[in-house]
Write a protein that holds these residues in place. Structure first.
Motif, PDB file in Angstrom:
ATOM      1  N   PHE A 124     -45.906  51.944 -14.698  1.00 18.06           N
ATOM      2  CA  PHE A 124     -44.460  52.010 -14.553  1.00 18.06           C
ATOM      3  C   PHE A 124     -43.997  53.443 -14.819  1.00 18.06           C
ATOM      4  O   PHE A 124     -44.490  54.100 -15.748  1.00 18.06           O
ATOM      5  N   ILE A 144     -44.713  47.822 -19.575  1.00 16.57           N
ATOM      6  CA  ILE A 144     -43.266  48.019 -19.701  1.00 16.57           C
ATOM      7  C   ILE A 144     -42.669  47.067 -20.715  1.00 16.57           C
ATOM      8  O   ILE A 144     -41.612  47.349 -21.302  1.00 16.57           O
ATOM      9  N   CYS A 147     -42.584  48.773 -23.895  1.00 16.32           N
ATOM     10  CA  CYS A 147     -41.639  49.898 -23.813  1.00 16.32           C
ATOM     11  C   CYS A 147     -42.078  51.076 -24.682  1.00 16.32           C
ATOM     12  O   CYS A 147     -41.289  51.668 -25.415  1.00 16.32           O
ATOM     13  N   TRP A 149     -43.536  54.693 -24.099  1.00 17.09           N
ATOM     14  CA  TRP A 149     -43.602  55.597 -22.967  1.00 17.09           C
ATOM     15  C   TRP A 149     -44.200  56.949 -23.346  1.00 17.09           C
ATOM     16  O   TRP A 149     -43.975  57.448 -24.448  1.00 17.09           O
TER      17      TRP A 149
END
Length: 533
Positions: A124, A144, A147, A149
């Motif tokens: 993602f 994702i 979450c 990143w």
């Protein structure tokens, strides 16, 4: 049921008729076949610049929260109308004077803007750009849902870009305003590819609507359908409304042909998305008064290879999608602050600019949020560690209990309706005496319109917002016992302003104007969808 947002199913008076009709039908049909239908806006709150993807049967959406930290919210849905927050792409966009509210600087209306969301080869990607950092930021994750990143950033800051992975393995940004430029990236997304494709592929993209615009084409989002490349943009004709355009081409480099896609109620800017069943929608947004820019779902059909948005050229208020869920999920949330020290905040919370970790805590005093003052500020808008959540429509309220025993002279703390033209109810300490105050900044400068003596250490504060039919009024209350409430001050006529570029937010704050080291404790934060009067 005080926080179940019962009125989210009755956003407009006409919806009550639909609810009554469903109830009557329920008398003559099995309950399982009676379902409420979704309505627009599908989130009555500030969720602009929407970018949506589908992976299997799950949709993911990114949006804009600009100067808030953490930022770049990532949401999840199974039906395109009910969304929950998964988290944010970043905790800190950039750590500079603007985001720290230092030396009189700020990032209001800036921070990070419209994002692009992608899924490619098991990863993602969400990308954004920032005038505050001067860079383009790309965030990546394999999962994702967690979450978590990783970031790549580079210069320049590419305005309203769309990240695009082509079938031949090449990667591009399509971006700009007016003229749209296609620029090739390195395969690892580490920056602009030296010697790669770099040309304007659509000139004056707004010209398919008009040559006389007050806002040229921007808000680019690209997708590929049945071998053709489609580019979604908006423009704003002078004297008109935000308008959706679409261009298409057989090659990513063009040539492109375009047309107006939708011009109704100012519903525009976003992307196209298909469902597992083969239906198509446009996920757009609308300027929705002081509550902010709210997302809409618009049905799409295809004719001669063109997406046709809306029903007979209109963005419908009602959707043929069953909606049996209530409210805004975890996008807004009450909070009792009953957590251990160091526990993360619920996702609904965002700081106004970057916070100072040493000047706030949960658990230092059990069951309370403590905000201390670390510096002196002349304006509440420059005060750090203001903790905020979205207001929401059609009506919403926020209430808190404030303990002011740790205040120092010059301190003012309380509950704010945050925008450039803000209003707050709170407690001010001057010469070792405390007063309840209401400040209204609805005009050119803030005015203290009410002051009452306070001879106790705790007080209950409340703000109620009415966004029905763009009334956009906020009312301010206090209570000495949490039972009997009294209005204080006057009405704040809320206005959405471009300098802040964000819908109104409820905020908890503590501002020092004379000396540092004071603190206040918030016992709880509770939201509701009812008004007192």
């Amino acid at each position: 049921m005080s926080t179940s947002f019962r009125m989210m199913k009755t956003m407009l008076d006409s919806n009550r008729f639909l609810a009554l009709l469903a109830l009557l039908l329920g008398l003559f049909a099995p309950r399982s076949v009676v379902a409420a239908k979704a309505t627009n806006p599908f989130i009555w709150a500030d969720v602009p610049d929407v970018a949506v993807i589908r992976v299997g049967g799950t949709y993911y959406m990114s949006s804009t929260t600009m100067h808030m930290s953490p930022g770049l919210p990532i949401m999840k849905s199974k039906d395109l109308v009910n969304w929950s927050l998964l988290g944010y792409a970043y905790d800190t966009l950039v750590d500079n004077d603007k985001m720290r509210l230092e030396d009189g600087q700020n990032a209001y209306g800036a921070g990070s803007w419209a994002s692009s969301l992608r899924y490619h080869d098991g990863t993602f990607y969400v990308s954004t750009f920032s005038a505050t950092s001067g860079r383009t930021h790309i965030y990546m994750t394999k999962d994702i849902e967690k979450c978590e990143w990783e970031e790549i950033s580079f210069e320049p800051s590419m305005h309203d870009h769309s990240l695009f992975f082509d079938d031949d393995g090449r990667v591009y940004f399509l971006y700009g305003g007016g003229d749209l430029r296609l620029r090739e990236l390195e395969s690892d997304l580490s920056g602009i590819k030296e010697g790669g494709f770099d040309e304007i592929v659509i000139e004056d993209a707004h010209s398919v609507v008009t040559d006389d615009v007050m806002l040229h084409a921007e808000g680019t989002q690209m997708l590929k359908v049945d071998g053709k490349y489609y580019v979604m943009n908006i423009c704003w004709p002078r004297g008109g409304m935000r308008t959706q355009t679409v261009h298409r081409a057989d090659k990513i480099t063009g040539p492109y042909e375009g047309r107006m896609a939708l011009q109704d109620k100012g519903v525009a800017q976003g992307c196209l998305i298909d469902t597992p069943d083969g239906d198509w929608y446009a996920v757009l947004f609308q300027d929705n008064g002081a509550v902010g820019r709210s997302p809409w779902l618009v049905p799409v059909t295809w004719e001669d290879g063109w997406p046709v948005l809306g029903l007979e050229g209109k963005a419908p208020m009602y959707l043929n999608i069953d909606d049996n869920e209530e409210g805004l999920a975890n996008i807004v949330a009450s909070d009792e602050f009953n957590r251990k020290e160091g526990s993360p905040l619920p996702l609904a919370w965002q700081w106004n600019h970057n916070p100072v970790a040493s000047d706030w805590s949960i658990g230092t005093r059990k069951g309370h949020l403590r905000i201390a003052t670390g510096r002196v500020d002349e304006s509440v808008l420059q005060t750090r560690n203001m903790l905020t959540q979205r207001t929401f429509g059609p009506i919403s309220s926020a209430m808190t209990k404030l303990d002011v025993g740790g205040m120092k002279n010059g301190d003012v703390a309380g509950l704010i309706a945050l925008q450039r033209h803000y209003g707050y109810v709170g407690v001010r300490q001057t010469a070792d005496e405390r007063s309840l105050v209401m400040v209204n900044a609805g005009g050119d400068s803030p005015v203290e319109v009410a002051r009452l003596p306070l001879d106790q250490d705790s007080v209950f504060l409340k703000i109620e917002c009415d966004f029905r039919e763009h009334v956009d009024k906020a009312y301010f209350y206090y209570s000495l016992d949490g039972k009997r409430w009294r209005r204080i001050g006057d009405v704040l006529h809320m206005r959405y302003t471009l300098p802040h570029f964000m819908g109104y937010r409820f905020g908890l704050f503590n501002q020092a104007t004379e000396e540092t080291g004071g603190f206040v404790d918030f016992d709880f934060y509770r939201i509701d969808d009812r008004l007192s009067e």
